[in-house]
Write a protein that holds these residues in place. Structure first.
Motif, PDB file in Angstrom:
ATOM      1  N   ASP A 115      14.277  36.487 -54.841  1.00 58.27           N
ATOM      2  CA  ASP A 115      14.856  37.333 -54.481  1.00 58.27           C
ATOM      3  C   ASP A 115      14.874  37.506 -53.133  1.00 58.27           C
ATOM      4  O   ASP A 115      15.885  37.157 -52.150  1.00 58.27           O
ATOM      5  CB  ASP A 115      14.609  39.039 -54.756  1.00 58.27           C
ATOM      6  CG  ASP A 115      15.638  38.876 -55.926  1.00 58.27           C
ATOM      7  OD1 ASP A 115      14.995  40.291 -55.816  1.00 58.27           O
ATOM      8  OD2 ASP A 115      16.656  38.452 -56.389  1.00 58.27           O
ATOM      9  N   GLU A 116      13.378  37.494 -52.260  1.00 52.82           N
ATOM     10  CA  GLU A 116      12.886  37.503 -51.077  1.00 52.82           C
ATOM     11  C   GLU A 116      13.416  35.403 -50.530  1.00 52.82           C
ATOM     12  O   GLU A 116      14.139  36.139 -49.513  1.00 52.82           O
ATOM     13  CB  GLU A 116      11.475  37.652 -51.035  1.00 52.82           C
ATOM     14  CG  GLU A 116      11.156  37.992 -49.397  1.00 52.82           C
ATOM     15  CD  GLU A 116       9.730  37.570 -49.573  1.00 52.82           C
ATOM     16  OE1 GLU A 116       8.862  37.488 -48.597  1.00 52.82           O
ATOM     17  OE2 GLU A 116       8.857  37.130 -50.425  1.00 52.82           O
ATOM     18  N   HIS A 117      13.025  34.958 -51.616  1.00 56.45           N
ATOM     19  CA  HIS A 117      13.935  34.198 -50.702  1.00 56.45           C
ATOM     20  C   HIS A 117      15.566  33.786 -50.619  1.00 56.45           C
ATOM     21  O   HIS A 117      15.792  33.389 -49.165  1.00 56.45           O
ATOM     22  CB  HIS A 117      13.590  32.756 -51.252  1.00 56.45           C
ATOM     23  CG  HIS A 117      14.149  31.367 -51.700  1.00 56.45           C
ATOM     24  ND1 HIS A 117      13.446  30.073 -50.622  1.00 56.45           N
ATOM     25  CD2 HIS A 117      15.431  30.876 -51.962  1.00 56.45           C
ATOM     26  CE1 HIS A 117      14.503  29.737 -51.079  1.00 56.45           C
ATOM     27  NE2 HIS A 117      15.316  29.652 -51.665  1.00 56.45           N
ATOM     28  N   THR A 118      16.100  34.628 -51.171  1.00 58.61           N
ATOM     29  CA  THR A 118      17.699  34.271 -51.672  1.00 58.61           C
ATOM     30  C   THR A 118      18.167  34.727 -50.065  1.00 58.61           C
ATOM     31  O   THR A 118      19.091  34.374 -49.292  1.00 58.61           O
ATOM     32  CB  THR A 118      18.535  35.008 -52.714  1.00 58.61           C
ATOM     33  OG1 THR A 118      18.065  34.373 -53.353  1.00 58.61           O
ATOM     34  CG2 THR A 118      19.584  34.883 -52.925  1.00 58.61           C
ATOM     35  N   VAL A 119      17.371  36.115 -50.006  1.00 61.93           N
ATOM     36  CA  VAL A 119      17.682  36.909 -48.751  1.00 61.93           C
ATOM     37  C   VAL A 119      17.651  36.459 -47.779  1.00 61.93           C
ATOM     38  O   VAL A 119      18.635  35.865 -46.588  1.00 61.93           O
ATOM     39  CB  VAL A 119      16.975  38.577 -49.275  1.00 61.93           C
ATOM     40  CG1 VAL A 119      17.900  39.068 -47.696  1.00 61.93           C
ATOM     41  CG2 VAL A 119      17.718  39.358 -49.589  1.00 61.93           C
ATOM     42  N   LEU A 120      16.698  35.582 -47.669  1.00 60.66           N
ATOM     43  CA  LEU A 120      16.045  35.308 -46.526  1.00 60.66           C
ATOM     44  C   LEU A 120      16.636  33.825 -45.599  1.00 60.66           C
ATOM     45  O   LEU A 120      17.688  33.891 -44.898  1.00 60.66           O
ATOM     46  CB  LEU A 120      14.249  34.478 -46.317  1.00 60.66           C
ATOM     47  CG  LEU A 120      13.361  35.353 -45.817  1.00 60.66           C
ATOM     48  CD1 LEU A 120      12.341  35.619 -46.139  1.00 60.66           C
ATOM     49  CD2 LEU A 120      13.546  36.396 -44.156  1.00 60.66           C
ATOM     50  N   SER A 121      16.758  33.112 -46.866  1.00 63.22           N
ATOM     51  CA  SER A 121      17.505  32.434 -46.794  1.00 63.22           C
ATOM     52  C   SER A 121      19.077  32.151 -46.353  1.00 63.22           C
ATOM     53  O   SER A 121      19.926  31.309 -45.268  1.00 63.22           O
ATOM     54  CB  SER A 121      17.872  30.933 -47.832  1.00 63.22           C
ATOM     55  OG  SER A 121      17.982  31.671 -49.214  1.00 63.22           O
ATOM     56  N   ALA A 122      19.387  33.408 -47.019  1.00 61.30           N
ATOM     57  CA  ALA A 122      21.032  33.764 -46.710  1.00 61.30           C
ATOM     58  C   ALA A 122      21.044  34.189 -45.719  1.00 61.30           C
ATOM     59  O   ALA A 122      21.602  33.538 -44.811  1.00 61.30           O
ATOM     60  CB  ALA A 122      21.423  34.464 -47.724  1.00 61.30           C
ATOM     61  N   ALA A 123      19.953  34.566 -45.447  1.00 55.91           N
ATOM     62  CA  ALA A 123      19.681  35.462 -43.620  1.00 55.91           C
ATOM     63  C   ALA A 123      20.681  33.903 -42.354  1.00 55.91           C
ATOM     64  O   ALA A 123      21.310  34.620 -41.470  1.00 55.91           O
ATOM     65  CB  ALA A 123      19.328  35.849 -42.850  1.00 55.91           C
ATOM     66  N   ARG A 157      22.600  28.575 -53.216  1.00 67.89           N
ATOM     67  CA  ARG A 157      22.311  29.233 -54.813  1.00 67.89           C
ATOM     68  C   ARG A 157      22.827  28.660 -56.394  1.00 67.89           C
ATOM     69  O   ARG A 157      21.939  29.270 -56.989  1.00 67.89           O
ATOM     70  CB  ARG A 157      24.198  30.858 -54.698  1.00 67.89           C
ATOM     71  CG  ARG A 157      23.667  32.096 -53.974  1.00 67.89           C
ATOM     72  CD  ARG A 157      24.421  32.859 -53.347  1.00 67.89           C
ATOM     73  NE  ARG A 157      24.895  33.521 -52.225  1.00 67.89           N
ATOM     74  CZ  ARG A 157      24.197  34.118 -51.708  1.00 67.89           C
ATOM     75  NH1 ARG A 157      22.934  34.824 -52.335  1.00 67.89           N
ATOM     76  NH2 ARG A 157      24.829  35.043 -50.978  1.00 67.89           N
ATOM     77  N   GLU A 158      24.067  27.919 -55.956  1.00 64.22           N
ATOM     78  CA  GLU A 158      23.891  27.739 -57.559  1.00 64.22           C
ATOM     79  C   GLU A 158      22.814  26.636 -58.005  1.00 64.22           C
ATOM     80  O   GLU A 158      22.029  26.560 -58.972  1.00 64.22           O
ATOM     81  CB  GLU A 158      24.952  26.766 -57.340  1.00 64.22           C
ATOM     82  CG  GLU A 158      26.534  27.476 -57.456  1.00 64.22           C
ATOM     83  CD  GLU A 158      26.749  27.996 -58.775  1.00 64.22           C
ATOM     84  OE1 GLU A 158      27.605  27.293 -59.832  1.00 64.22           O
ATOM     85  OE2 GLU A 158      26.434  29.336 -58.832  1.00 64.22           O
ATOM     86  N   GLU A 159      22.483  25.987 -56.921  1.00 62.55           N
ATOM     87  CA  GLU A 159      21.682  24.937 -57.251  1.00 62.55           C
ATOM     88  C   GLU A 159      19.990  25.491 -57.131  1.00 62.55           C
ATOM     89  O   GLU A 159      19.309  25.274 -57.858  1.00 62.55           O
ATOM     90  CB  GLU A 159      21.402  23.997 -55.637  1.00 62.55           C
ATOM     91  CG  GLU A 159      22.103  22.649 -55.434  1.00 62.55           C
ATOM     92  CD  GLU A 159      22.374  21.888 -56.572  1.00 62.55           C
ATOM     93  OE1 GLU A 159      21.900  21.863 -57.551  1.00 62.55           O
ATOM     94  OE2 GLU A 159      23.191  21.508 -57.707  1.00 62.55           O
ATOM     95  N   ASP A 160      19.807  26.875 -56.109  1.00 57.74           N
ATOM     96  CA  ASP A 160      18.828  27.644 -56.357  1.00 57.74           C
ATOM     97  C   ASP A 160      18.676  27.817 -57.523  1.00 57.74           C
ATOM     98  O   ASP A 160      17.726  28.151 -58.711  1.00 57.74           O
ATOM     99  CB  ASP A 160      18.274  28.631 -55.739  1.00 57.74           C
ATOM    100  CG  ASP A 160      16.768  28.913 -55.473  1.00 57.74           C
ATOM    101  OD1 ASP A 160      16.066  28.402 -54.934  1.00 57.74           O
ATOM    102  OD2 ASP A 160      17.270  30.696 -55.572  1.00 57.74           O
ATOM    103  N   LEU A 161      19.531  28.749 -58.403  1.00 52.56           N
ATOM    104  CA  LEU A 161      19.587  29.193 -59.486  1.00 52.56           C
ATOM    105  C   LEU A 161      19.364  28.769 -60.664  1.00 52.56           C
ATOM    106  O   LEU A 161      18.598  28.623 -61.265  1.00 52.56           O
ATOM    107  CB  LEU A 161      21.074  29.757 -59.975  1.00 52.56           C
ATOM    108  CG  LEU A 161      21.239  30.941 -61.066  1.00 52.56           C
ATOM    109  CD1 LEU A 161      20.389  31.866 -60.950  1.00 52.56           C
ATOM    110  CD2 LEU A 161      22.306  31.568 -61.455  1.00 52.56           C
ATOM    111  N   SER A 162      19.666  27.368 -60.317  1.00 51.12           N
ATOM    112  CA  SER A 162      19.298  26.096 -61.635  1.00 51.12           C
ATOM    113  C   SER A 162      17.969  25.703 -61.542  1.00 51.12           C
ATOM    114  O   SER A 162      17.355  25.568 -63.152  1.00 51.12           O
ATOM    115  CB  SER A 162      20.853  25.124 -61.589  1.00 51.12           C
ATOM    116  OG  SER A 162      20.505  24.358 -60.735  1.00 51.12           O
ATOM    117  N   LEU A 163      17.773  25.747 -60.139  1.00 53.18           N
ATOM    118  CA  LEU A 163      16.106  25.418 -60.005  1.00 53.18           C
ATOM    119  C   LEU A 163      15.594  26.110 -60.636  1.00 53.18           C
ATOM    120  O   LEU A 163      14.375  26.428 -61.696  1.00 53.18           O
ATOM    121  CB  LEU A 163      15.707  25.046 -58.954  1.00 53.18           C
ATOM    122  CG  LEU A 163      15.866  23.776 -58.557  1.00 53.18           C
ATOM    123  CD1 LEU A 163      15.293  23.347 -56.654  1.00 53.18           C
ATOM    124  CD2 LEU A 163      14.671  22.474 -59.692  1.00 53.18           C
TER     125      LEU A 163
END
Lengths: 695, 355
Positions: free
Chosen positions: B52-60, B21-27
């Motif tokens: 958003d989509e990415h986060t949800v999916l990756s989290a899943a 999450r953090e890395e993605d956020l910084s990117l």
């Protein structure tokens, strides 16, 4: 003071004796003829004064008060604590404890003694009430040797002592020289005490003239001459000065009496006595005098003595090198000290295990002074075959019973003294096998007391029979009966659906559980166990065998299991008078966790295990077990991490046997006196001491 | 049950999720900054939506992998899965993407960068976990003074290193080791300490109360630290903590930050515990007749309870020493906010529902 005088009398040589008669006339009033007689009692050569009639015995203190014959000023010599005849280590305190001085005798009439002290616990509702009734009304039960006076004076002198303290008169009495000198005697015999302080010695000087009165009873010294001689050599400068001063004072009074020989002195004493107390008809002289003396001893002395004894003698400290050396020289079993002694416990004995066993076995035929029965019990202690304070106590008492049965007094010795010495030597053998528990100490104290109080009129056979039946009675009343009473009380605290937790394998608790089960109560038992002994497994076996639903766990899981527990029942090795429960190590943990979970903690403990000692932590006095059992885990061969390193000097293995549970964690102590809070323990201890005299 | 016990594994999974999450956020913030330069508002929106989509999916996806990862060799598999899990959302999102190919190419390079960053961060985490003993041990001299008497129970590598570090710095002190039945890890610790030259006394667990009045400090390792500051520790330590509290002896817990668990304990003695085999306590041969269910009542007369862990509530803990320094139990929630993102607790719940 009275007692002190008598004690002193033992220590003074006949040459100083005759000076004392005229000193301190005011003390005359406190002199009771009974006491005089009892003082002489120890010395069979003395002529007994005419025996008093029963009514005289009933009121011994009043009569002398009216007499003002100056010759009767030998205040000091009326009592001799029975302990004096004990060569073994007495339980006397080293400090000079205030004793009841004569001056206050006037303040409280003898009858006052009969009233119960306000703090006294209510009489028990059970069979042991006989005992307490005994204490209060002894004449009912022991009509022969024990006249009612005895009971009266029992509590009486007790009260006196208290009054004393309250009035501040104790200032004079608080440092009574009698205590001091007596303690010196104790030191001599026990060879294990600290020297008396200089402070007490100084006060000895002040009080000396009175004490010299006690010198009339010098003859008593005859059979102890060797002891007192060596004692004299030991007297300090201050004491010698005290003696001199006393002599000077005596000269100054310019006595008419000059009976230098003991015979003359005793003659004078006898005449003095008869002059003073005219009541006793001369005809019954001898035997009733003995009776009176006996009853005096039984009734009057012991409480005073107990008062003194209330400070138990300091225990042997094993970090004191010189004493340890001394003890080693006396020891039957040579023990090698453990290599890695635990620093915190240098004051406790720490020996290598294993060596003593073979040594003891090989020495069996050399140890002639040890009776085989005692020897057997000692070995059983050593091997751990007998454990649990009740079992150990009973085993010891029964061994002593055997020993007494086979005992015969050597010629030229008195039974009381020789037997006490004998028992003392057995005891030191047992201690070498395993340190005494407090309950055993109490039992020993009882036994020695009984021996000391044996009437001299008894033949050896009779005396032995009396002692053996005394021991039987002790076992029955103080242990077996007491347990029954405890069970009866404790069962009322168990209700259906309870989950009871117990720790280790306390015998009293086991009886409670079994009895409750017999009554058909539905409950579950949690047996908590701990290394290294795992006694809980034995208990578990027995409980499960009876069909009781059990849960077994170890002490570490106590917080886990405590959630479901409704009551905790614990046993105790002893209950100390500050309410501390001295028990198997780990008991404190269990009680603490129970307290934290708000679960009531009930301790089952017979009253004979109560002790007047106080203790705050588990370190000052404890017992250390075999350290090797710590490193080896029975039945778990996979755990052998320490196999190679037990010899490393950095590693110490500590196997504590006992710990002290603070009274805050104890909800209730169930004893043969009923169910009491831990704060009531000192009351029971005091009460018990009194009753103790009567069993 | 089994899954709950290995709390550290779950912690690490959450840490890795947090890192992603953090890395993605910084990117993303970097990308936004770049996009802001070109000032394309719709692209910005798109980017947001995709993120958003990415986060949800990756989290899943990570959660799915975490499910597998909850078994012991989890750390390894998780790290292997990591690039894939990040890649999967990318392909799916790119498939559904209506934008041009230039964007997609840009995205694949971004993904590579993200992967790279995540791998780097996870390596850092691994490094942290490996060195946490040393980092904790470094603080030893600040807490142990000359002639101190220390009590510990059971065995913990952290405690061993901690004590040894103090010894290295020429402090002389003695250690009481309670053996920690029924696993007797204390024997192991005692042996290690002795070979390293520390004055060690081995005691039974039951002697803890007797000894603790002479102890200056209790130092123990933890199995897990809960969000409220309570700790899950080897069995027996609750008793030690209570005794320490009674005697006002500081109860110090050494724990690497990977033991920090963002959960609040509920009935931890039961739910976060493990009951081990009775054979550690009783010899089956001796009690076999009582343990079976064949008796007439239908249930066995004898139960043997052998829990593995204790829960020590925060009020009994004086101090936590972690690789980031010393902390009060009440500060634990704050550390948790630093290390974990609140969403991951939700993810976890989703996994539970999915199951």
């Amino acid at each position: 003071m009275q007692r002190n005088g008598s004690v002193l009398s033992e220590l003074f040589s006949a040459s100083q004796l005759y000076h004392c008669n005229k000193t301190s006339p005011n003390l005359l009033s406190s002199l009771s003829d009974n006491r005089i007689r009892s003082a002489h009692f120890n010395n069979e050569t003395l002529i007994f004064p005419p025996p008093p009639s029963l009514s005289n015995i009933m009121d011994p203190r009043r009569a002398p008060r009216t007499v003002s014959d100056p010759k009767v000023r030998k205040v000091g010599f009326f009592t001799d604590p029975p302990d004096r005849s004990l060569p073994g280590p007495p339980d006397h305190p080293i400090s000079s404890f205030p004793t009841s001085p004569p001056s206050t005798v006037d303040n409280s009439p003898p009858s006052a003694g009969n009233s119960l002290s306000p703090v006294m616990i209510p009489p028990p509702r059970h069979s042991s009430s006989i005992l307490s009734r005994l204490r209060r009304d002894p004449a009912e039960f022991f009509p022969l040797p024990a006249s009612p006076t005895a009971s009266t004076s029992t509590s009486f002198s007790d009260d006196v002592a208290w009054t004393m303290k309250g009035r501040g008169v104790a200032a004079a009495s608080s440092s009574l020289p009698g205590g001091l000198l007596f303690d010196i005697a104790a030191i001599k015999s026990a060879a294990s005490s600290v020297p008396a302080s200089g402070l007490t010695t100084v006060s000895a000087v002040n009080n000396l003239p009175i004490e010299k009165g006690g010198g009339v009873a010098v003859e008593m010294q005859d059979d102890q001459s060797s002891r007192s001689k060596s004692l004299k050599e030991k007297t300090t400068k201050a004491e010698r000065r005290a003696l001199q001063e006393a002599q000077r004072a005596a000269k100054a009074t310019a006595k008419a009496e000059d009976g230098k020989t003991p015979a003359a002195a005793s003659g004078a004493a006898a005449s003095v006595k008869s002059g003073k107390s005219l009541k006793p008809p001369p005809s019954q002289k001898n035997d009733s005098a003995a009776l009176a003396a006996l009853e005096k001893k039984a009734g009057d002395r012991p409480p005073e003595k107990d008062r003194k004894k209330e400070f138990p003698q300091p225990r042997m400290q094993f970090d004191d090198k010189s004493r340890v050396e001394k003890a080693k020289r006396r020891a039957v079993v040579k023990q090698t000290e453990a290599r890695n002694r635990v620093e915190l416990f240098r004051h406790l004995p720490q020996y290598e295990r294993g060596t003593q066993r073979t040594e003891l076995q090989s020495k069996f035929f050399e140890l002639d002074p040890v009776h085989p029965a005692v020897y057997k019990v000692g070995l059983q202690y050593l091997y751990g075959d007998i454990c649990g304070s009740n079992a150990r106590c009973i085993a010891m008492l029964q061994a002593f019973q055997e020993a007494i049965k086979d005992y015969s007094t050597p010629s030229e010795k008195t039974l009381a003294r020789d037997l006490t010495a004998k028992i003392g030597s057995y005891l030191s053998f047992l201690i070498e096998c395993r340190p005494l528990s407090i309950s055993m100490g109490n039992a020993i104290r009882f036994l020695k007391n009984r021996i000391a109080k044996l009437p001299l009129t008894l033949s050896e056979l009779e005396a032995k029979a009396t002692l053996r039946s005394d021991i039987d009675r002790f076992i029955n009343e103080k242990i077996i009966l007491a347990d029954k009473v405890i069970v009866k009380h404790a069962v009322t605290k168990i209700s259906d659906g309870d989950v009871l937790l117990t720790y280790g394998s306390p015998s009293a608790v086991e009886m409670v559980l079994l009895h409750a089960h017999e009554l058909g109560k539905q409950f579950r038992v949690v047996v908590v166990d701990s290394r290294p002994k795992l006694e809980g497994q034995l208990l578990l076996h027995r409980l499960v065998g009876k069909g009781i639903n059990c849960t077994y766990t170890h002490v570490n899981a106590i917080s886990y299991i405590m959630h479901e527990v409704t009551r905790v029942f614990l046993g105790a090795s002893s209950v100390l008078s500050n309410g501390t429960v001295y028990s198997k190590v780990g008991t404190a943990c269990v009680a603490m966790v129970a307290h934290a979970f708000r679960v009531p903690v009930l301790v089952c403990c017979e009253a004979y295990k109560f002790h007047e000692r106080v203790q705050l932590d588990s370190l000052c006095s404890n017992e250390l077990g075999d350290p090797d059992v710590i490193s080896k885990i029975h039945g778990r061969e996979d755990i052998n991490f320490l196999d190679g390193s037990t010899n490393s000097e950095n590693l110490q293995l500590l196997n504590l046997i006992y710990d002290a549970t603070p009274s805050d964690y104890i909800s209730m102590i169930i004893t043969d006196y009923g169910m009491v809070p831990p704060t009531s323990v000192p009351v029971i201890v005091r009460d018990y001491r009194r009753e103790h005299l009567w069993i | 049950m089994r899954r709950n016990i290995k709390l550290a594994v779950g912690n690490i999974v959450r840490r890795v999720l947090h890192i992603i999450r953090e890395e993605d956020l910084s990117l993303t913030t970097a990308a936004i900054a770049g996009l802001n330069l070109s000032a394309a508002s719709d692209g910005d929106d798109d980017d947001d939506g995709e993120q958003d989509e990415h986060t949800v999916l990756s989290a899943a996806a990570v959660a799915a992998s975490a499910r597998n990862a909850l078994r012991p060799p989890s750390l390894q598999t998780l790290l292997e899965d990591m690039p894939e899990s990040v890649a999967i959302p990318h392909t799916s999102s790119s498939g559904g993407d209506s934008e041009g190919k230039s964007k997609s190419a840009d995205k694949s390079s971004r993904t590579r960068r993200l992967k790279h960053d995540v791998i780097e961060a996870v390596n850092e985490l691994i490094q942290d976990i490996n060195t946490c003993h040393e980092q904790i041990a470094e603080q030893a001299v600040e807490h142990i003074h000359q002639n101190e008497v220390i009590l510990t129970l059971g065995s913990s590598k952290t405690v061993l290193e901690f004590l040894y570090a103090a010894k290295e710095k020429k402090r002389s002190f003695r250690v009481f080791v309670a053996e920690g039945a029924p696993r007797y890890q204390g024997h192991l610790l005692a042996k290690e300490l002795v070979t390293r030259g520390l004055h060690t006394t081995l005691i039974t667990d039951s002697a803890v109360f007797a000894i603790i009045s002479r102890v200056n400090m209790v130092i123990v390792g933890a199995h897990a630290v809960m969000a409220n500051g309570g700790v899950i520790v080897p069995v027996g330590l609750n008793m030690v903590a209570l005794a320490a509290q009674k005697h006002a002896v500081p109860f110090v817990v050494l724990a690497g930050s990977h033991k920090l668990c963002p959960l609040y304990p509920h009935n931890p003695e039961v739910l976060l515990n493990e009951l081990r085999s009775p054979s550690e306590l009783l010899d089956f041969g001796e009690f076999s007749d009582c343990l079976d269910f064949g008796s007439s009542i239908g249930s066995p007369l004898l139960h043997v309870v052998n829990p593995a862990f204790d829960y020590v509530p925060p009020k009994l803990v004086s101090l936590f020493i972690t690789d980031t320094g010393g902390h009060n139990p009440s500060y634990m929630y704050r550390l948790i906010a630093d290390y974990y993102s609140a969403d991951d607790l939700v993810v976890r719940r989703r996994v539970a529902l999915g199951n």
